[in-house]
Structure formats: structure tokens, C-alpha cells
Design an enzyme around this catalytic site. Structure first.
Site, PDB file in Angstrom:
ATOM      1  N   CYS B  86       0.832  -1.209   0.000  1.00  0.00           N
ATOM      2  CA  CYS B  86       0.000   0.000   0.000  1.00  0.00           C
ATOM      3  C   CYS B  86       0.869   1.262   0.000  1.00  0.00           C
ATOM      4  CB  CYS B  86      -0.972  -0.059   1.170  1.00  0.00           C
ATOM      5  SG  CYS B  86      -2.413   1.018   0.997  1.00  0.00           S
ATOM      6  N   HIS B 203      -3.604  -5.536   1.239  1.00  0.00           N
ATOM      7  CA  HIS B 203      -2.901  -5.762   2.497  1.00  0.00           C
ATOM      8  C   HIS B 203      -2.865  -7.243   2.874  1.00  0.00           C
ATOM      9  CE1 HIS B 203      -2.590  -1.586   4.186  1.00  0.00           C
ATOM     10  NE2 HIS B 203      -3.508  -1.359   3.274  1.00  0.00           N
ATOM     11  N   GLU B 205      -1.170  -8.668   5.128  1.00  0.00           N
ATOM     12  CA  GLU B 205      -1.071  -8.884   6.576  1.00  0.00           C
ATOM     13  C   GLU B 205      -2.458  -8.869   7.229  1.00  0.00           C
ATOM     14  OE1 GLU B 205      -0.603  -6.125   5.069  1.00  0.00           O
ATOM     15  OE2 GLU B 205      -1.075  -4.371   6.294  1.00  0.00           O
TER      16      GLU B 205
END
Lengths: 741, 233, 81
Positions: B86, B203, B205
Site C-alpha cells: 500500500c 494488504h 497482513e
């Protein structure tokens, strides 16, 4: 001398208050001192009108008496951890400048959280606007949502939930209430106390400018008018980047152990933080305005003391460790300036270099605000609206058509367009995303989770502030229970009109009475809160809107529940109040407004005992893993709850309702729509019987249509494809927002 | 394998990346402050999401001048693995470590939601454990994810098999209606010529644990570990 | 063809967070003679020369839409292209 009295009036102080100041000081005040009193003794900072009523809240009363009021409230969640939470309003600034008004509202409430040493982990926003057919309302909605997104996203705190209501009464006076939640170690809570004579006082964060001069005394303590729309210097611009740095720096600096006391600066800036910390510490403070880092030239002491520049904190540091603390702030690129020290004389003494420009007893500023006991008088509209016989209204011909209209009604329709603008996943704790009854956030390292919600139906409160406020509490607890969480504590944001009108103050008092009684019944402490008065324009006053924010605990994050149907063949059951053939739940309902254009009647009946048992039943079922879904019934009644569960799950259902068309939409309290595998039913019935809660079979999940057979004889029916109703529900608000203008 | 997560003023997802690497993948990881000038001892550097410098002026424009970015550049040149997520992707583009630029979403609004991306190439250390055409369910959360590059650059990316992820339907259909931000050619992630620098807007994660709704993002971290292990043999 | 060059800036008392961050960044890149940095918007309007009072038109555009009177100031010049 009479000039000062004139000035005092301009600043919002009346003659008696001015006289009291003269008595306290033993002389006429200086210009700066007058400014300091005017902000600290405003309703917004001093709670001079609301205090007598707020004492109805047990926790508030006890804290006030023990002189232990903190910035936000804490509840323990075990494992040495606590949850800190508070809700605050930024209504008037948002009406004037929606983007920055809402943004700075987020910034302000976040500071209340991390000033306690808690890391902010979530925000919720509770918003109210007028009808979306008005271009200015669309402008306000767009600005407010963008502002919350701008600030919350940048600062890295997920905005995980909230609510949005639309009603004409909020047209000129939108409500922007933001709730922030933080996580703290119970043994590391920071205090807002100036202790240790000789300890340096340090101002950290952004530079001070002429922001918001008198924002809290002028905007928040007076009604909105044409002139206030032209108010320029009273609106501040927020800087979420600096706030993010401030969060990291503050938490790191607190960890050094050398910060003795800390307070954030919001309304009334340096004036407020200095006098409050000194008052709490039983000490005094001397500061030199020339030492305050400024971003503008030629600021007077008055301007420095009253500036509402954002993103600043006041730290009281252990003498000898100034460098340790300052180094942390400097590492994060923030100012850290020693502006004074703690004294033992009980005064806040303000210097400009060598000259004293103000010297005021700290306690008189912080707590010395006179208390007013305002009159209450039941408004004339009450008997008129309650006297309306809603059972005399004609039944709708086609309940299906009513359902479609309700699903398209902005208060009920999907808010996805709004919450998709918020980063609701940052910090990777969000287990239940926006759109459900409550938000669920895991607590890393514990296996537990917390659930968050905010609720208030202003229309119920308009019809009966006492019952309406009780329902707000009940609904919040019901929402948390539907996720599997046990409510732990409450914060509130009480939004009302001009308290000097006896009818408004009556609404305020009744609402607080109702809320306090409900919270006592559920055993929930009200740990923090906010009062916002003067929410009215010359045209109208808002509905009394006492918003409840509630936090609950899930002992096991895995044992949570969501509101979407999950599996073909699951049974759909209604836990709670069944069909009783009365018009209960029609008064004040969205159905009554959308179909009949009326806002009359009595709000739905509420039995607190029954409601509490229902919550326990739902939680027990979720704990045992018996439910596929749980969704509480609120606006739009059972029909809307079932429709939403279909839409969110992408599954249809076949439902039977042996009641009238209107009863499908009655907002009868203490109801939860659940779905469960057939094999779970006997255990569910067993538990329901233990808790004394009726269970009504509604139908079965399956197919791609929602089919509802209704009528006392079961002779009427409507059927819609889930895709069709999903489209109506999802696109309602985007469609209205796209309208020309 | 040793990981470093860079922290710029304003980074928000550094702690999230750190948590996944340490607690979910069980790997040694440390934070790298933006003023550090060496990355000695690290095998993979992560530039996390967030709002470095508030996204003020232009997103990533100021972070790219941080002292650490010179070290990242050297590290990349020597073949070290760099993952930009990002804001990290935006910074890599501003710094010239990846071609093109990330512009404001065409809808002009911030968008946060789960979506799907199709794996276009497994010939990178970041996607080696995926299959070509595999669809991953990972969330986005950004205001400026609209990838743009000129014609020549786009042609080169395609020719060299360097478009790594594209926005798609749950079944892998790469069509405009699945493009959330107006990104050129539905591009969600690309790599450099050396294939050791990977930037992506979604994302991973946030999609590495079942409790959060998807574990597909874990494949990216697993691929990194897998490639590193293979390389050491 | 007339062109209006509009500059929209924050009012002087309003915090300009972006300006501050840009200044810090420029200073750290070695530009040390900066006293202040403010960031604003530049909007270019190409207009029809149809006899209307363009100054009046553009002023109205600024006041109605281009600038937010609560927080922003505007200025413009009209040039011939």
C-alpha cells in the site's frame, strides 16, 4: 470597569457570574482572566446546567464527590488490561464546516484516550442528518464522512462502526458524535494530575496559533444562526499526521515513567489543561506564555491561553528528567517546550515574561463554575402525540411494498457507502466488520474480544424521553449480546436543544433519569460522557438524542456470532416478545413515518427484566455454539430484521407470521431473530424455558427468495428475490447522494 | 530468515506486519527506524502501509527521501527482498525502485473492503507458492491505489511477466467491474526487473489469519520463506 | 480566449499542516532559506468571451464553489490566450 462587565457579557458570562469572579479574586479581573473564566465556566466546559442532572448517574456522582473525575472511563477486561472509552460531540463545528468539524471531533476524542496511556484501538461514529432530499444535507453528510475518514484513516485507528439516522429535525443541526476506545494496562493508567512542587510543565505537540478562539464558549454554548455560519476563526483545521506522531510519542514518553501527570488540550486549550491538572493535584502552576511555541506572530497572552490549536498535550514531568521526556517527542518530530512549573499556592499564575497577566485560583476555574438549577416543564406536544390512537390507522394493503419502502428508507438502508470510506481493518483486530449489530475486536495475546456499539432512536425519545433513553440502553446491550458479548460499561453523548427552555430541560432530565435507571438495572456503570446543548435553529429543535455507547466482553473470541443467515435448512426463530395483537411498537416507528407520515404515539413498551433475561439467553446460546446467526429487531421490526439477515447472507427464507401486516414492522422491543440448525432446537428451547423467554418459529432459511406469509389467517403473502431486495437496500443511500445538487 | 519492517513517521501498518511475521509466521523481525542508514543482517525488508508524512503533498513523495530509502535501494540492488504494501508500494514508485505511479482512486473516495486478486505470475519469491490464475481474497484500504504507467512501461511490464496481481472476480475474471480504483489494466501489484522488489496495494497482513476472514494473504509471506529456504540450499 | 487563473489558499489563521510538512522536508533536503510554506490549489478556467462581465462571473464561481468561505481565501486574474 463597566467595560469589563460588557466584555464579560459578550464572552457569555452573566452579571452574577462576573460578580462571583470579582469576589473570588478580591478585585476586578484582567482581560486574560476574564477570557479564562468565560471558557471554563461555559456549559461545554463547566457543565453548569447539566451537572445537577448528571449526578443521577451513580458513577458520575461518586467520582465528583471523591474529586476523582478522569478524562475517560476505564473498565477491566481481565489479564491486567482495561478498556478506556468515551464519546464526544462536535455538532456545531460540523454544521459550520462539516469536514474539519468532524475531523477535529475525531482528533479531540482520541486525545482523551491516549492521554490516559491507552492505545486507541477503535472509533465509532454516531451521526444524524436531515432528509437527503436537501442539497445542503447531502453536502453535510459528504463532508462529515470525508472528515472522519480523513482523520481516522490517517491516524491509523479503525472506525469500526456507528450509526446514521436521518430525520428532518436534524436538518439545520446535524449531530456528529464520535466514540473512541483504547486499550491500557491497568497498572499503567496515566493521571491528569499536576503533582510535585517544582516539577516542570511541558507543552508538547503542535505549535499554538489563533485557532478556534472561543469555539467552546460561542459555538457550543449557543444556538446556530445565519451569523454562526459566517463564523470564521472559530473552526479549526485538524492535522492527523501530527496526531499520529503524538500518539506514538506520548505512549513512548509515558513508558519512560517520568511523566507524573498529563492532560490533552481540546476545548479551552492551555487554560483548561493547566487549571484542571492543578486542581486535581491540589497544587498550583505558573507558566510563561512567551515559552509557548507559536505558529503566528504577535499573539497576546489572552490568545495563547484560549487558543484551541489541536494536537497538543500538557505534561507534568519529574524534575531532572525533562530531557528524557523531551527527547522522545523530538525523536517523533514534535515540539516539547517547558512552559512553567508546579507550585503549591493553588493558583494558576500566567506570566508574559516578567509580567503577571493572570492569577486565578485553579479550583475556581476548574470546579468553581456556578451550578444552575433550571426549570423543567412537560412540553405541550407530549399529551397531543401520546394521545394519538395509532391502532385506528388503516392497515397497508401490501406488506411487501411496505418492506421495500422501509429497506429504501435511509435510516434503515445499508450504510456501506459510508463505512467503506473508513479503514475499519487497520491494527488487524477487527473480527466482525461494519454492518453487523456490533463490532467485535480481538485482544491480541488473550483469546478474548471486545464488542462495541452505539445506539439511540431520537424519535422514541421525542415521544417519551424516559422510555426512549431506556430503550437506547436496552438496544445497545441487546446488540452486544447478539454478538456474544456481555456488556461491561456505558458512555454517553447527550444531545439536546436549549436547556434554558423548560421543555427542553424536561426532556434532558427525563432522559437521564431513564438512562440511569436502565443502567442500574443492567448493572452497568456510566464511566464517561458528554453533554451537547443548544442543538437547535430558529426553525426547530432536534429530537432529544441521548446516545448510548456501550462496550462488552467476549471471553472467547471464537465464540462470537454475526447477523447473516448461513445455511440452507437452518430454522429461523424469534426469541423474545411474540405477536400480542396490540399496536405496541407502531408508535414512533419507521413504518408509521414512512407509510403514514406520522411521528406520534407512545414509544414501544420495555420490560427491563424480560430484556435482561433475553440477553442472557442469547449469550448462552452463542456460548454453546447453537446459533448460526443472531440479529436484533429494531427499526422496521421483524420483517426488516429477517430481510437484512437474508441480504447479508445471500440466502432466502420462507417465513410465516400469524399477525397483521403492520405488526410485521412494529418495533416491539426485546426481540432477536436467530437461525440455527434443526438439531440445535431442543437445546435452544430448553435454555429459553430456563430464562423464561418465549420462542416463536418463523420459518426456514433456503432458496434465493424471501417469502413471507402473513395475516392473522395466514392468507396473504409477498415474495422477493434476495438479489432484488439487496439491491434496493444497498443502493438507497448512494442513489439519493447522486441526485442533482 | 530475518525481516525488517520500516517505520516512517505516519506508518500505521508496521505493527500489523510485525505481528504477522513474528507471531503468525514465527520469524525473527525488527523495526527499522526511517533514519537508519544500514540494513545489515536483514534478508527481507517490508515497507508497510499507512500515511507516511500524512500523505501530504503527494503520497510517498516525502518518505522517499528518508535516509533509510538509500539503504533500501542498495539492499535491492544487491538482491535483497523488498515488499512494499500500500503506502509502501507508493513510496517504492516515488523512489523509482518500481516504475509508474499510484494516483487518486477514480471514485475520489477512500475504499476499504475485501476483494479478490488473481495471481498472474509465480515467477517471483513473493508468489512462488501460488498457482498462476489462483484467486486470493485480500482487503484493500486506500485513497490512492490507481496505478498508472505510460504505454512503453506497461508493455515492458507485460513482456517481462512483471504484473504480479490483478483485481478480479472471485472466479478469476479480470474485468473492469472488479477494479476498485481505476488502476491501469486492473493492476494490483508489480515487481521490478530483478524480481526482488514487489509492490502491491492490497494488504496481505490483514488476510493471514482465519479469525480475520481470510488466510490467503499468508501465501505471500509463505512464498518469501519458501524462496529464501530454496535459495540457501 | 479568456482564461481565469484562480488561486485558492487557506485563510492565514487556519493551520496549514501540509505546508508545514513540505517546509520541513525541503529544509532536510538542504534548502535552508525558507521562511514559510503554504499550500493551496490552482484552478484554471477557460471561458467563452461572450460579453458577460467575466470578473463578476469568476468571483461568483469562487464564492459559490471553488473556495470554502469558512476556511479559504481566493484570488484570480483573467488573461487572454
Amino acid at each position: 470597569m463597566s467595560d469589563l462587565r460588557e466584555l464579560a457579557r459578550e464572552l457569555g458570562l452573566n452579571d452574577e457570574e462576573y460578580q462571583r469572579i470579582v469576589e473570588i479574586l478580591g478585585r476586578e479581573p484582567t482581560y486574560t482572566e476574564l477570557g479564562m473564566y468565560s471558557v471554563m465556566w461555559s456549559e461545554h466546559c463547566g457543565y453548569k446546567y447539566s451537572r445537577p442532572v448528571l449526578r443521577l448517574f451513580k458513577t458520575y456522582r461518586e467520582a465528583q464527590d471523591a474529586k476523582a473525575m478522569e478524562n475517560a472511563g476505564v473498565v477491566s477486561i481481565g489479564d491486567g488490561l482495561g478498556v478506556v472509552f468515551k464519546m464526544e460531540s462536535h455538532n456545531h463545528p460540523s454544521a459550520v464546516e462539516p469536514f474539519q468539524g468532524a475531523a477535529t471531533g475525531v482528533g479531540g476524542i482520541l486525545r482523551d484516550i491516549f492521554t490516559m496511556g491507552a492505545r486507541p484501538i477503535a472509533c465509532l461514529d454516531s451521526l444524524r442528518f436531515g432528509g437527503l432530499d436537501d442539497p445542503r444535507v447531502r453536502y453535510l453528510l459528504d463532508g462529515v464522512v470525508s472528515g472522519i475518514a480523513f482523520y481516522g484513516n490517517c491516524v491509523g485507528v479503525p472506525t469500526v462502526g456507528g450509526e446514521v439516522y436521518f430525520n428532518d429535525c436534524y436538518k439545520g443541526n446535524p449531530l456528529v458524535n464520535v466514540m473512541a476506545v483504547g486499550l491500557v494496562r491497568l497498572d499503567s493508567i496515566a493521571r491528569a494530575r499536576a503533582s510535585g512542587v517544582g516539577n516542570p510543565v511541558m507543552l508538547v505537540g503542535a505549535r499554538t496559533g489563533r485557532d478556534g478562539m472561543h469555539g467552546c464558549s460561542i459555538l457550543a454554548s449557543a444556538e446556530l444562526s445565519e451569523e454562526s455560519l459566517a463564523n470564521r476563526p472559530t473552526v479549526q483545521a485538524g492535522d492527523p499526521f501530527t496526531e499520529k506522531l503524538l500518539i506514538e510519542a506520548t505512549l513512548e514518553a509515558l513508558a519512560t515513567g517520568h511523566i507524573v501527570g498529563i492532560q490533552d488540550m481540546g476545548a479551552a486549550g492551555i487554560t483548561c489543561s493547566t487549571c484542571e491538572t492543578a486542581a486535581k493535584g491540589g497544587t498550583g502552576m505558573k507558566i510563561d506564555v512567551l515559552k509557548v511555541p507559536r505558529r503566528e506572530e504577535g499573539m497576546t497572552p489572552y490568545e495563547v491561553m484560549l487558543s484551541e490549536s489541536q494536537e497538543r498535550m500538557l505534561c507534568i514531568v519529574e524534575r531532572g528528567h525533562e530531557e528524557d521526556v523531551a527527547a522522545v517527542f523530538r525523536k517523533w518530530g514534535l515540539n516539547a517546550a517547558i512552559i512553567g512549573e508546579v507550585t503549591d499556592d493553588g493558583f494558576v499564575t500566567v506570566y508574559e515574561g516578567d509580567k503577571i497577566v493572570a492569577q486565578v485560583p485553579a479550583v475556581s476555574l476548574a470546579d468553581g463554575c456556578p451550578t444552575y438549577y433550571l426549570e423543567t416543564s412537560e412540553p405541550e406536544y407530549i399529551q397531543r402525540v401520546r394521545g394519538y390512537d395509532v391502532s385506528s390507522l388503516p392497515e397497508p394493503d401490501d406488506a411487501g411494498e411496505v418492506l421495500l419502502r422501509l429497506l429504501a428508507s435511509p435510516t434503515i438502508a445499508s450504510k456501506e457507502m459510508i463505512y467503506s470510506q473508513y479503514d475499519h481493518m487497520v491494527q488487524t483486530n477487527t473480527v466482525v466488520l461494519p454492518g453487523a449489530d456490533a463490532s467485535v475486536l480481538r485482544i491480541k495475546g488473550t483469546g478474548k474480544a471486545i464488542a462495541l456499539t452505539s445506539d439511540c432512536n431520537g424519535r422514541y425519545c421525542y415521544l417519551d424521553p424516559y422510555v426512549g433513553a431506556q430503550i437506547a440502553v436496552a438496544e445497545a446491550a441487546r446488540n452486544l449480546s447478539c454478538c456474544g458479548a456481555k456488556p461491561l460499561g456505558v458512555t454517553d453523548c447527550l444531545n439536546f436543544g436549549n436547556p434554558q427552555k423548560p421543555e427542553v430541560f424536561w426532556q434532558f432530565k427525563r432522559a437521564v433519569e431513564g438512562m440511569a435507571a436502565a443502567c442500574e438495572h443492567f448493572g452497568l456503570p456510566v464511566v464517561s460522557g458528554n453533554v451537547s446543548f443548544y442543538n437547535e435553529t430558529p426553525e426547530r429543535t432536534i429530537f432529544p438524542t441521548p446516545v448510548v455507547g456501550m462496550v462488552g466482553l467476549l471471553e472467547d473470541v471464537e465464540r462470537h456470532c454475526t447477523s447473516s443467515f448461513k445455511r440452507e435448512g437452518d430454522l429461523v426463530l424469534l426469541l423474545g416478545r411474540g405477536i400480542d395483537g396490540t399496536a405496541d411498537g407502531i408508535g414512533g416507528s419507521e413504518y408509521l413515518k414512512v407509510v403514514h407520515g406520522l411521528e406520534v404515539g407512545n414509544p414501544p413498551r420495555l420490560d427491563l427484566d424480560f430484556e435482561a433475561r433475553l440477553h442472557e439467553l442469547v449469550r448462552a446460546c452463542i456460548w454453546e455454539g447453537l446459533l448460526s446467526s443472531a440479529h436484533d429487531c429494531s427499526e422496521g421490526g421483524v420483517a426488516v430484521a429477517v430481510a437484512e439477515s437474508c441480504i447479508m447472507g445471500g440466502l432466502g427464507a420462507a417465513v410465516e407470521w400469524r399477525g397483521s401486516a403492520s405488526s410485521l414492522f412494529a418495533e416491539v422491543q426485546s426481540r432477536v431473530v436467530v437461525s440455527a440448525g434443526e438439531e440445535q432446537t431442543s437445546r435452544i428451547l430448553e435454555l429459553a424455558s430456563e430464562f423464561g423467554i418465549p420462542v416463536l418459529r418463523l420459518g426456514v432459511v433456503g432458496g434465493s427468495d424471501l417469502c413471507v406469509r402473513y395475516g392473522e389467517c395466514g392468507d396473504k403473502e409477498f415474495r422477493f428475490g434476495v438479489e432484488q431486495i439487496a439491491g434496493i437496500w444497498t443502493n438507497a443511500i448512494p442513489r439519493l447522494m447522486k441526485a442533482a445538487g | 530468515m530475518k525481516f525488517g519492517v520500516v517505520v516512517f513517521p505516519g506508518s500505521n501498518c508496521d505493527a500489523d506486519c510485525y505481528y504477522v511475521i513474528k507471531d503468525v509466521m514465527g520469524q525473527p523481525v525488527r523495526y527499522v527506524w526511517h533514519q537508519e542508514r544500514t540494513l545489515n543482517g536483514l534478508d527481507c525488508v517490508v515497507l508497510p502501509g499507512g500515511f507516511s508524512y500524512g500523505d501530504y503533498l503527494r503520497t510517498g513523495a516525502i518518505a522517499r527521501f528518508s535516509p533509510v530509502m538509500e539503504a533500501v535501494s542498495d539492499f535491492a540492488e544487491r538482491g535483497g527482498l523488498v515488499l512494499g504494501i500500500c503506502n509502501g508500494f507508493q513510496i517504492l514508485c516515488e523512489a523509482g525502485l518500481l516504475p509508474g505511479v499510484l494516483m487518486q482512486n477514480t471514485g475520489l473516495k477512500f475504499i476499504c473492503k475485501f476483494l479478490h486478486v488473481r495471481v498472474e505470475t509465480t515467477n517471483t519469491p513473493f508468489t512462488s507458492m501460488c498457482r498462476v490464475g489462483q484467486v486470493l481474497r485480500i482487503p484493500i484500504a486506500h485513497h490512492g491505489g490507481n496505478y498508472f504507467a505510460d504505454e512503453a512501461t506497461l508493455a515492458e511490464l507485460k513482456r517481462e511477466d512483471r504484473v504480479v496481481l490483478r483485481y478480479s472476480s472471485p472466479s478469476g475474471d479480470v474485468a473492469p467491474e472488479y477494479n476498485p480504483n481505476g488502476s491501469l489494466d486492473n493492476i494490483a501489484g508489480i515487481c521490478n526487473k530483478g524480481r526482488n522488489v514487489f509492490g502491491l496495494m492490497p494488504h496481505p497482513e490483514r488476510a493471514s489469519e482465519r479469525i480475520l476472514g481470510s488466510e490467503d494473504g499468508r501465501l505471500i509471506f509463505a512464498s518469501i520463506l519458501n524462496s529464501f529456504a530454496k535459495q540457501k540450499l | 480566449m479568456p482564461k481565469a487563473k484562480v488561486l485558492v489558499t487557506l485563510k492565514p489563521t487556519i493551520l496549514d499542516a501540509q505546508g508545514q510538512v513540505i517546509q520541513n522536508a525541503l529544509e532536510s533536503l538542504g534548502f535552508t532559506n525558507l521562511k514559510r510554506v503554504r499550500m493551496g490549489k490552482y484552478i484554471e478556467l477557460t471561458l467563452e468571451a461572450d460579453g458577460r462581465d467575466l470578473n463578476q462571473e469568476v468571483r461568483e464561481m469562487c464564492e459559490k464553489l471553488l473556495a470554502n468561505p469558512v476556511m479559504e481565501d481566493y484570488s484570480f486574474e483573467i488573461v487572454e490566450c
